[in-house]
Scaffold this motif. Structure first.
Motif, PDB file in Angstrom:
ATOM      1  N   CYS B 196      14.433   2.369 -10.234  1.00 16.79           N
ATOM      2  CA  CYS B 196      14.075   3.720 -10.092  1.00 16.79           C
ATOM      3  C   CYS B 196      12.894   3.762  -9.159  1.00 16.79           C
ATOM      4  O   CYS B 196      11.754   3.407  -8.972  1.00 16.79           O
ATOM      5  CB  CYS B 196      13.864   4.513 -11.046  1.00 16.79           C
ATOM      6  N   LEU B 197      13.202   4.720  -7.870  1.00 17.05           N
ATOM      7  CA  LEU B 197      12.091   5.023  -7.085  1.00 17.05           C
ATOM      8  C   LEU B 197      11.342   6.209  -7.407  1.00 17.05           C
ATOM      9  O   LEU B 197      11.994   7.442  -7.620  1.00 17.05           O
ATOM     10  CB  LEU B 197      12.767   5.332  -5.395  1.00 17.05           C
ATOM     11  N   VAL B 198       9.976   6.245  -7.768  1.00 19.41           N
ATOM     12  CA  VAL B 198       9.212   7.149  -7.868  1.00 19.41           C
ATOM     13  C   VAL B 198       8.999   8.080  -6.648  1.00 19.41           C
ATOM     14  O   VAL B 198       8.084   7.554  -5.553  1.00 19.41           O
ATOM     15  CB  VAL B 198       7.945   6.843  -8.664  1.00 19.41           C
ATOM     16  N   PHE B 199       9.405   9.178  -6.697  1.00 23.37           N
ATOM     17  CA  PHE B 199       9.081  10.213  -5.351  1.00 23.37           C
ATOM     18  C   PHE B 199       7.944  11.283  -5.474  1.00 23.37           C
ATOM     19  O   PHE B 199       7.676  11.631  -4.639  1.00 23.37           O
ATOM     20  CB  PHE B 199      10.398  10.555  -4.555  1.00 23.37           C
ATOM     21  N   ASP B 200       7.654  11.435  -6.455  1.00 21.15           N
ATOM     22  CA  ASP B 200       6.651  11.983  -6.956  1.00 21.15           C
ATOM     23  C   ASP B 200       6.301  12.194  -8.510  1.00 21.15           C
ATOM     24  O   ASP B 200       6.862  11.600  -9.242  1.00 21.15           O
ATOM     25  CB  ASP B 200       7.061  13.870  -6.629  1.00 21.15           C
ATOM     26  N   SER B 201       5.464  13.249  -8.694  1.00 20.26           N
ATOM     27  CA  SER B 201       5.019  12.967 -10.231  1.00 20.26           C
ATOM     28  C   SER B 201       4.350  14.240 -10.819  1.00 20.26           C
ATOM     29  O   SER B 201       3.755  15.034  -9.613  1.00 20.26           O
ATOM     30  CB  SER B 201       4.328  11.894 -10.843  1.00 20.26           C
ATOM     31  N   LEU B 202       4.382  14.758 -11.950  1.00 26.38           N
ATOM     32  CA  LEU B 202       3.901  16.081 -12.209  1.00 26.38           C
ATOM     33  C   LEU B 202       3.122  16.126 -13.507  1.00 26.38           C
ATOM     34  O   LEU B 202       3.465  15.065 -14.420  1.00 26.38           O
ATOM     35  CB  LEU B 202       5.125  17.059 -12.590  1.00 26.38           C
ATOM     36  N   ASN B 267      -1.455   9.849 -17.329  1.00 23.11           N
ATOM     37  CA  ASN B 267      -2.093  10.229 -16.183  1.00 23.11           C
ATOM     38  C   ASN B 267      -1.079  10.110 -14.914  1.00 23.11           C
ATOM     39  O   ASN B 267      -0.548   8.664 -14.773  1.00 23.11           O
ATOM     40  CB  ASN B 267      -3.275   8.962 -15.862  1.00 23.11           C
ATOM     41  N   THR B 268      -0.970  11.012 -14.304  1.00 19.31           N
ATOM     42  CA  THR B 268      -0.278  10.747 -12.809  1.00 19.31           C
ATOM     43  C   THR B 268      -0.779   9.664 -12.055  1.00 19.31           C
ATOM     44  O   THR B 268       0.226   9.141 -11.135  1.00 19.31           O
ATOM     45  CB  THR B 268      -0.072  12.016 -12.148  1.00 19.31           C
ATOM     46  N   SER B 269      -1.983   9.473 -12.290  1.00 16.31           N
ATOM     47  CA  SER B 269      -2.566   8.495 -11.325  1.00 16.31           C
ATOM     48  C   SER B 269      -2.107   7.195 -11.635  1.00 16.31           C
ATOM     49  O   SER B 269      -2.180   6.211 -10.559  1.00 16.31           O
ATOM     50  CB  SER B 269      -4.202   8.408 -11.062  1.00 16.31           C
ATOM     51  N   ASP B 270      -1.476   6.816 -12.861  1.00 16.51           N
ATOM     52  CA  ASP B 270      -1.177   5.576 -13.140  1.00 16.51           C
ATOM     53  C   ASP B 270       0.436   5.578 -12.430  1.00 16.51           C
ATOM     54  O   ASP B 270       1.185   4.389 -12.739  1.00 16.51           O
ATOM     55  CB  ASP B 270      -1.028   5.525 -14.494  1.00 16.51           C
ATOM     56  N   VAL B 271       1.092   6.920 -12.218  1.00 20.47           N
ATOM     57  CA  VAL B 271       2.679   6.634 -11.752  1.00 20.47           C
ATOM     58  C   VAL B 271       2.364   6.660 -10.248  1.00 20.47           C
ATOM     59  O   VAL B 271       2.472   7.955  -9.852  1.00 20.47           O
ATOM     60  CB  VAL B 271       3.503   7.290 -12.493  1.00 20.47           C
ATOM     61  N   LYS B 272       2.407   5.692  -9.296  1.00 20.27           N
ATOM     62  CA  LYS B 272       2.258   6.137  -8.036  1.00 20.27           C
ATOM     63  C   LYS B 272       3.489   6.342  -7.414  1.00 20.27           C
ATOM     64  O   LYS B 272       4.647   5.613  -7.482  1.00 20.27           O
ATOM     65  CB  LYS B 272       1.553   4.977  -7.378  1.00 20.27           C
ATOM     66  N   THR B 273       3.509   7.232  -6.361  1.00 23.83           N
ATOM     67  CA  THR B 273       4.680   7.474  -5.562  1.00 23.83           C
ATOM     68  C   THR B 273       5.065   6.454  -4.659  1.00 23.83           C
ATOM     69  O   THR B 273       4.148   5.652  -3.969  1.00 23.83           O
ATOM     70  CB  THR B 273       4.230   8.907  -4.492  1.00 23.83           C
ATOM     71  N   GLY B 274       6.171   6.230  -4.641  1.00 27.11           N
ATOM     72  CA  GLY B 274       6.752   4.839  -3.950  1.00 27.11           C
ATOM     73  C   GLY B 274       6.878   3.756  -4.898  1.00 27.11           C
ATOM     74  O   GLY B 274       7.697   2.685  -4.505  1.00 27.11           O
ATOM     75  N   ASP B 275       6.487   3.736  -6.148  1.00 24.90           N
ATOM     76  CA  ASP B 275       6.532   2.495  -6.891  1.00 24.90           C
ATOM     77  C   ASP B 275       7.878   2.473  -7.502  1.00 24.90           C
ATOM     78  O   ASP B 275       8.508   3.463  -7.444  1.00 24.90           O
ATOM     79  CB  ASP B 275       5.622   2.716  -8.226  1.00 24.90           C
ATOM     80  N   THR B 276       8.360   1.336  -8.075  1.00 26.72           N
ATOM     81  CA  THR B 276       9.618   1.154  -8.584  1.00 26.72           C
ATOM     82  C   THR B 276       9.650   1.038  -9.965  1.00 26.72           C
ATOM     83  O   THR B 276       8.789   0.136 -10.569  1.00 26.72           O
ATOM     84  CB  THR B 276      10.230  -0.233  -7.952  1.00 26.72           C
ATOM     85  N   LEU B 288      11.908  -1.876  -4.824  1.00 29.62           N
ATOM     86  CA  LEU B 288      12.429  -1.100  -3.645  1.00 29.62           C
ATOM     87  C   LEU B 288      11.670  -1.060  -2.444  1.00 29.62           C
ATOM     88  O   LEU B 288      10.406  -1.034  -2.591  1.00 29.62           O
ATOM     89  CB  LEU B 288      12.687   0.494  -3.948  1.00 29.62           C
ATOM     90  N   PRO B 289      11.907  -0.931  -1.177  1.00 27.06           N
ATOM     91  CA  PRO B 289      11.140  -1.221  -0.113  1.00 27.06           C
ATOM     92  C   PRO B 289      10.146  -0.137   0.114  1.00 27.06           C
ATOM     93  O   PRO B 289      10.585   1.083  -0.231  1.00 27.06           O
ATOM     94  CB  PRO B 289      11.978  -1.388   1.188  1.00 27.06           C
ATOM     95  N   GLY B 290       9.215  -0.189   0.983  1.00 29.11           N
ATOM     96  CA  GLY B 290       8.266   0.820   1.352  1.00 29.11           C
ATOM     97  C   GLY B 290       7.065   1.294   0.688  1.00 29.11           C
ATOM     98  O   GLY B 290       6.508   2.339   0.886  1.00 29.11           O
ATOM     99  N   TYR B 291       6.894   0.669  -0.604  1.00 32.58           N
ATOM    100  CA  TYR B 291       5.823   0.896  -1.418  1.00 32.58           C
ATOM    101  C   TYR B 291       4.189   0.688  -0.664  1.00 32.58           C
ATOM    102  O   TYR B 291       4.182  -0.395  -0.240  1.00 32.58           O
ATOM    103  CB  TYR B 291       5.567   0.292  -2.828  1.00 32.58           C
ATOM    104  N   LYS B 292       3.430   1.640  -0.808  1.00 28.75           N
ATOM    105  CA  LYS B 292       2.174   1.464  -0.253  1.00 28.75           C
ATOM    106  C   LYS B 292       1.168   2.203  -1.221  1.00 28.75           C
ATOM    107  O   LYS B 292       1.323   3.239  -1.597  1.00 28.75           O
ATOM    108  CB  LYS B 292       1.816   1.367   1.410  1.00 28.75           C
TER     109      LYS B 292
END
Lengths: 396, 599
Positions: B196-202, B267-276, B288-292
């Motif tokens: 699953c690609l994480v694209f945001d978090s709340l 914490n949202t800071s533990d779930v980074k945008t772009g992570d798999t 998944l590609p593109g994480y930074k």
């Protein structure tokens, strides 16, 4: 200024003692005035005179009174008979004739009868609140006299033969130009009084002018005020009136001793509502309300509020604050001797900085303000307070 | 038959104000996703600031059902993407969660800088781009120009363009049909494990971190143990669901789905945008590609205007951080401004938005110091340090070289502003590398500019020179060595930290003079002489004097009332205590604020 110092030493070789009486009656309230005053009534005057007599009896008079000053209010508003009665009360506690006895008068209420009563009582000096010779400006201040009344009053005062006469003037009045003010000073000089006081209009809280200021109907202009101050000093010096304090100028021998003595942190007793004292080791002011003042006196108490001990350090601090306002300055050596524990190192550092910045001059034992420094006397005063607020190191 | 055959994931990309939100709303309406009675304008942009500025800050994905003309029901997942360059990484992750993109062009405005930037991002993610010319009902619509620009600038065949009007509801069906027919079904669905690609978090105060995900392969459901592949952190899945557009709990999320995961992570800071996200028990072998890692690019100090508000500000920053992992802060104190925070942002807009939210949503008045970027400082001997606060710049004698970040900007402007804009770019130490003619009236410049030069007024001046017609977009460029110096502002020889800044040597004189003049004017007249100086490494480059106080004396000190006079002076002395002490000089606290605010 040496004539002032030496004259004072002659007059009171020991320790001068002043007596101030606050006569709280005014026919109307001037827009600039924040002094305590109330409308005169026959009953009010009666009770006031009785109160002064009572209050004077509560004071332990340790030595003769050197100077007397009746201020107000308008002391000159009392009837001749009442002026005499008040003078009797004062004299009975003076222990001899004071060397100077000033009474404030308003031009509108100066009469030969009143002047005669004062002269007979031993008054030596009349101070008259002229404020301005320009009818429009007088009206703007809420003053009740006309230009013609000023001249008539001055003639009467001169005719009565007092040793010294002062005229009070005010400047930086709303709408007043620098030329108009120079004209007022010239007119005062033309009358040739012995003493002239010039007051920059001050916006005191609880005055009609303060209200105008806070509503933005008048504006403060410190630059304009500074120019008026400087012009006044030059104009009066030229006319033979030596400045001896921020707002006071006199011909030789006519400086107001009573005021000089308060600024030199000597002692004085203040009687009457709102009268302030510095006497017998304390200072404070009477309650500024005729009825409350009388009520307290009725219980056999002096009606002093916020009475505090006048410690040597406090006196040294105030001697600096008020002494620097005088052209003679303040004698540092004297005060160092009277109060060794004051934070003199801080004071020295402050004066060194002020000297370097051209605000003060320290010559020998005396420190005084330069002309530029005199225009900033409040800021310098606040710095002095700051210097004294540092607790001195007390050896264990 | 794969389950994903009737699923399409797409996004809408556009320049600001080209009508993205309105069009999204029409699509929701058309698919009956939002009942008409709860339909309010701009349904997807829910934050006040987003509505006001017409930009999207947080993702607002939504799952719709659409019965296509082929008779099948399609599951359409619409990703509403952040639309600003500051969030380009977030944009790229949102795009990565799709297979197609609807590219909106305002029929009256034509292609703008952001249109180009977004289109290139979409191409980079290998998305099928569906061009839509929007607002065709406007009298000033110029279809011919728009289609030509599509071909010339973006190399998109003109015949692919769909004509639409979100406002008038024109072309909505055509767009939905194009999504169904042109956008390919979900990719990488046959990968053997869950990805699953994480694209945001709340952040939710009851449930902790809620991850917004696009499932590429596998299934995930409550009670699974999941794992974040960037760091191996494991957590228990508590709930999964989809956006209808409200979060709606479902049994499981499968390949092609867009939805959310509530887990034991707080914490949202533990779930980074772009992570798999994968399953802990049967983990995927490749992310998944593109994480930074996202790093803030722009920094500034934020201080409460009233020092009593410090705790309130601290709480506000904490709450904002919960929902915005890209925003960082740490406490700092300033001689001039008191206690506050050093804050890092993705870019200027991000900084502006956070400041605005502190003021509005958290009701704290704040002042910010000059924004700064991260400089790479190479010291003699080769040691390299990052400096994001001028105060931390090492002694010039120890520095071999200072490198500063640049941006690669695309600026679109009317022809007749060309001269002024080139002058502006030069003034900002930029280099123009390429010029493209867009149409008869407009050109596009591609240039490289130092990031610190565009921090303060570049965009405002661009807008004012071009009378609002110019637009800019940028991406981060390389670090380059520059002749930079740290300039200090001193009051009577004592530096005022809040005004230290890093400037190009050639600009130091002018900036120093300007700051000295401003401070000298704003600081009220002083009793003692006060010199304001700008200095570089001890060398004075500019100076001014605070006006000297002329008059401060009470005329009448009478009636023996010493106490009354003392009270006045005491007031003055107490007033001084409330001032900021810079050496021996007392300065009203708001003087510094006024200088900073005047910029």
């Amino acid at each position: 200024m040496s004539h002032i110092a030496s004259e004072q030493d002659k007059a009171a070789p020991d320790r001068p003692l002043g007596l101030y009486v606050h006569v709280p009656f005014c026919a109307s309230t001037c827009d600039f005035c924040a002094f305590y005053q109330t409308k005169p009534t026959a009953d009010g005057v009666e009770r006031f005179l009785a109160g002064v007599a009572n209050e004077a009896r509560l004071v332990s008079w340790a030595r003769p009174v050197t100077t007397v000053f009746w201020g107000g209010g308008t002391p000159g508003l009392l009837a001749p008979r009442d002026l005499g009665r008040l003078a009797d009360i004062v004299r009975s506690h003076c222990g001899g004739a004071p060397v100077e006895w000033s009474v404030e008068m308003a031009p509108a209420s100066v009469t030969p009868q009143r002047l005669a009563a004062l002269k007979a009582a031993g008054v030596t000096r009349i101070s008259m609140g002229v404020q301005s010779f320009q009818p429009a400006l007088l009206e703007g201040l809420g003053r009740q006299h006309t230009r013609a009344q000023i001249y008539r009053a001055y003639e009467h005062v001169r005719a009565a033969g007092f040793a010294s006469v002062n005229l009070d003037l005010m400047f930086a009045l709303p709408g007043q130009t620098e030329t108009e003010w120079a004209d007022d000073v010239r007119e005062a000089v033309r009358l040739a009084p012995d003493h002239i006081s010039t007051y920059c209009l001050t916006f005191e809280e609880d005055t009609a002018l303060w209200v105008k200021l806070s509503q933005g109907r008048v504006k403060l202009d410190p630059e304009h005020e500074a120019r008026l101050y400087e012009a006044t000093w030059a104009q009066l010096r030229e006319a033979g009136y030596a400045q001896y304090e921020v707002s006071n100028f006199a011909r030789p021998g006519h400086a107001c001793l009573h005021n000089l003595n308060t600024w030199r942190m000597h002692e004085w007793v203040g009687l009457g509502p709102s009268g302030a004292s510095q006497y017998a080791g304390w200072r404070g002011a009477n309650v500024a309300d005729l009825d409350k003042w009388l009520e307290l006196l009725g219980r056999g108490e002096r009606a002093t509020e916020d009475r505090v001990a006048a410690t040597p350090a406090q006196l040294a601090e105030d001697a600096l604050i008020f002494g620097l306002r005088m052209n003679e300055g303040v004698n540092l050596a004297d005060w160092r001797a009277r109060c060794a524990e004051a934070p003199w190192a801080m004071v020295d550092a402050l004066l060194a900085r002020c000297n370097a910045e051209g605000l003060t001059l320290v010559e020998g034992d005396r420190a005084r303000l330069t002309d530029r420094g005199r225009l900033l006397a409040d800021s310098v005063g606040a710095e002095v307070m700051e210097a004294f607020s540092v607790q001195p190191v007390v050896p264990a | 038959m794969p389950l994903t055959k009737y699923t399409r994931n797409f996004c809408i990309i556009a320049h600001v104000d080209h009508g993205k939100t309105t069009l999204s709303d029409r699509i929701l309406e058309h698919t009956n996703t939002v009942a008409m009675r709860v339909m309010t304008d701009q349904h997807l942009d829910s934050m006040d600031l987003e509505k006001e500025r017409g930009i999207t800050i947080k993702s607002h994905p939504v799952t719709m059902t659409y019965r296509a003309k082929d008779g099948h029901d399609y599951k359409l997942n619409l990703m509403d993407t952040p639309g600003h360059v500051d969030f380009s990484y977030e944009v790229s992750r949102s795009l990565a969660a799709c297979e197609g993109a609807v590219l909106l062009i305002d029929a009256a405005q034509g292609v703008e800088a952001q249109t180009v930037a977004n289109a290139h991002l979409a191409f980079a993610q290998k998305l099928k781009v569906i061009p839509v010319i929007n607002k065709i009902d406007l009298p000033s619509a110029n279809l011919e120009l728009c289609t030509r620009q599509l071909e010339d600038i973006l190399s998109i065949p003109a015949e692919e363009a769909i004509l639409a009007s979100g406002k008038a509801g024109i072309g909505i069906e055509d767009i939905l049909e194009a999504v169904v027919n042109r956008v390919p079904p979900p990719r990488w669905a046959t990968y053997p494990q869950l990805r699953c690609l994480v694209f945001d978090s709340l952040y939710d105060s009851y449930r902790g971190c809620i991850a917004y995900v696009r499932v590429f392969s596998g299934t995930i459901k409550a009670n699974d143990q999941m794992m974040l592949m960037s760091n191996g952190q494991k957590a228990d899945v508590k709930e999964v669901g989809v956006f209808m557009p409200k979060m709606t709990k479902i049994a499981s999320l499968g390949a092609g789905d867009v939805g959310y995961i509530v887990s034991s992570i707080k914490n949202t800071s533990d779930v980074k945008t772009g992570d798999t996200i994968t399953l802990a028990a049967r983990p995927a072998t490749e992310m998944l590609p593109g994480y930074k890692e996202v790093r803030p690019m722009v920094f500034c100090g934020l201080y409460p205007l009233e020092s009593d508000d410090y705790e309130k500000l601290k709480a506000a920053l904490g709450r904002l951080r919960l929902n915005d992992a890209a925003f960082v802060y740490s406490s700092e104190s300033s001689l001039a401004l008191g206690f506050g925070f050093r804050c890092g942002f993705l870019g200027l807009l991000h900084m502006e938005i956070i400041q605005e939210r502190i003021r509005r949503e958290h009701d704290v008045d704040i002042i910010s110091t000059y924004p700064s970027v991260i400089y790479h400082v190479i010291k003699h001997g080769g040691e390299k340090i990052d400096v994001d606060n001028p105060v931390n710049m090492p002694d010039p004698g120890t520095i071999e070289e200072i490198r500063e970040p640049t941006i690669r900007a695309s600026i679109i402007l009317p022809n007749d502003s060309m001269g002024d804009i080139l002058a502006l770019i030069m003034e900002k130490r930029g280099v123009c590398e390429h010029t493209d003619t867009l149409d008869q009236n407009r050109v596009m410049l591609r240039c490289v500019l130092p990031l610190n030069e565009i921090l303060v007024d570049f965009n405002d001046r661009l807008k004012s020179i071009t009378h609002g017609y110019g637009s800019m977009d940028y991406e981060l460029g390389d670090y380059i060595a520059s002749d930079l110096v740290k300039m200090d502002i001193m009051i009577n020889g004592d530096p005022v930290d809040a005004f230290s800044c890093i400037v190009h040597r050639e600009k130091a004189d002018a900036k120093g003079r300007q700051l000295c003049e401003k401070l000298a004017k704003i600081i009220p007249p002083q009793m003692f002489k006060v010199a304001i100086q700008a200095a570089i490494g001890g060398k004075i480059i500019a100076r001014d004097n605070v006006r000297e106080m002329r008059k401060d004396v009470t005329s009448k000190c009478y009636g023996g009332d010493i106490s009354r006079k003392r009270k006045l002076l005491d007031k003055q002395k107490e007033g001084k205590k409330k001032m900021k002490q810079i050496g021996k000089v007392s300065i009203p606290p708001d003087a510094f604020i006024k200088v900073l605010q005047n910029d």
